[in-house]
Design a protein around this motif. Structure first.
Motif, mmCIF file in Angstrom:
data_model
loop_
_atom_site.group_PDB
_atom_site.id
_atom_site.type_symbol
_atom_site.label_atom_id
_atom_site.label_comp_id
_atom_site.label_asym_id
_atom_site.label_seq_id
_atom_site.Cartn_x
_atom_site.Cartn_y
_atom_site.Cartn_z
ATOM 1 N N SER A 127 0.717 -1.519 -0.036
ATOM 2 C CA SER A 127 -0.274 0.087 0.081
ATOM 3 C C SER A 127 0.806 1.406 0.019
ATOM 4 O O SER A 127 0.345 2.502 0.054
ATOM 5 N N THR A 128 2.127 0.959 -0.013
ATOM 6 C CA THR A 128 2.889 2.375 0.073
ATOM 7 C C THR A 128 3.398 2.781 -1.351
ATOM 8 O O THR A 128 3.872 4.096 -1.676
ATOM 9 N N GLY A 129 2.926 2.385 -2.284
ATOM 10 C CA GLY A 129 3.137 2.783 -3.820
ATOM 11 C C GLY A 129 1.983 3.535 -4.361
ATOM 12 O O GLY A 129 1.553 4.587 -4.036
ATOM 13 N N ALA A 130 1.304 3.030 -5.253
ATOM 14 C CA ALA A 130 -0.091 3.632 -5.974
ATOM 15 C C ALA A 130 -1.012 3.695 -4.968
ATOM 16 O O ALA A 130 -1.815 4.526 -5.240
#
Ligand code: AR6
Length: 179
Positions: A127-130
């Motif tokens: 969950s830390t990218g897009a």
């Protein structure tokens, strides 16, 4: 690389680099509910592991419908150096109950690995990218789940952080929680 221990018996490693290079029993993918691996770590996994991973994923969604945030689905590892890929669906940052769903996606991945009798598992920073989670918040959730999980077959957990800033943030949080 940095090494920690959870519950005196489980090795936790922070590594900088590409998760698709790792030799572990299971690699966790940061997936969306449709298991359409169109970007980020998911695309890297399909590119290196082969289209069969995407095909198997589509088959799962066709049969079961979309996988809700906080849950997981399992496919084979294709050409990667792992037996399984555990597709964990994380929340988008800011969505209702996001922190609980992120914790649940991580815990469900560990449970699945235990169910399959696996010893080693590697996670990306789900969950830390897009999906927009700040590294620090994601690291705090990850550290708590890894600290509190009731381990059985799993002996080694690797966190694969793709960039330097992610690595530093995770290291800071893990030093506090496990140090
Ligand atoms: N190895 C390890 N970590 C990686 C790699 C890699 N090869 N490539 C990227 N990362 P993201 P999400 C890091 O966007 O936020 C996809 O399109 C990256 O720097 O992959 O959960 C899916 O199909 C970041 O820190 O996942 C979904 O639609 C972390 O992996 C959506 O993105 C997660 O970034 C899921 O979004």
């Amino acid at each position: 690389m940095k090494r920690y221990e959870s519950r005196g018996k489980v090795e936790i490693l922070l590594l900088r680099g590409d998760i698709t290079e790792l030799e572990v029993d299971a690699i966790v993918n940061a997936a969306n509910s449709f298991l359409e691996h169109g970007g980020g770590v998911a695309l890297a996994i399909v590119r290196k592991g082969g289209e069969e991973i995407q095909r198997e994923s589509r088959e799962i969604v066709r049969k079961l419908g979309p996988i809700p945030a906080g849950s997981v689905a399992v496919t084979g590892g294709g050409k990667l150096k792992c037996k399984y890929i555990i597709h964990a669906v994380g929340p988008r940052y800011g969505e209702e109950d996001g922190d609980r769903k992120l914790a649940s996606a991580i815990e469900a991945s560990l449970k699945k690995a235990e169910e399959l009798g696996l010893e080693s598992i590697a996670f990306p920073a789900i969950s830390t990218g897009a999906f927009g989670y700040p590294y620090r918040e994601a690291a705090e959730i990850m550290a708590k789940v890894l600290r509190d999980h009731d381990y059985s077959s799993v002996k080694k957990v690797i966190l694969s952080l793709f960039d330097e800033r992610a690595y530093r943030e995770f290291e800071r949080v893990f030093d506090e929680v496990f140090g």
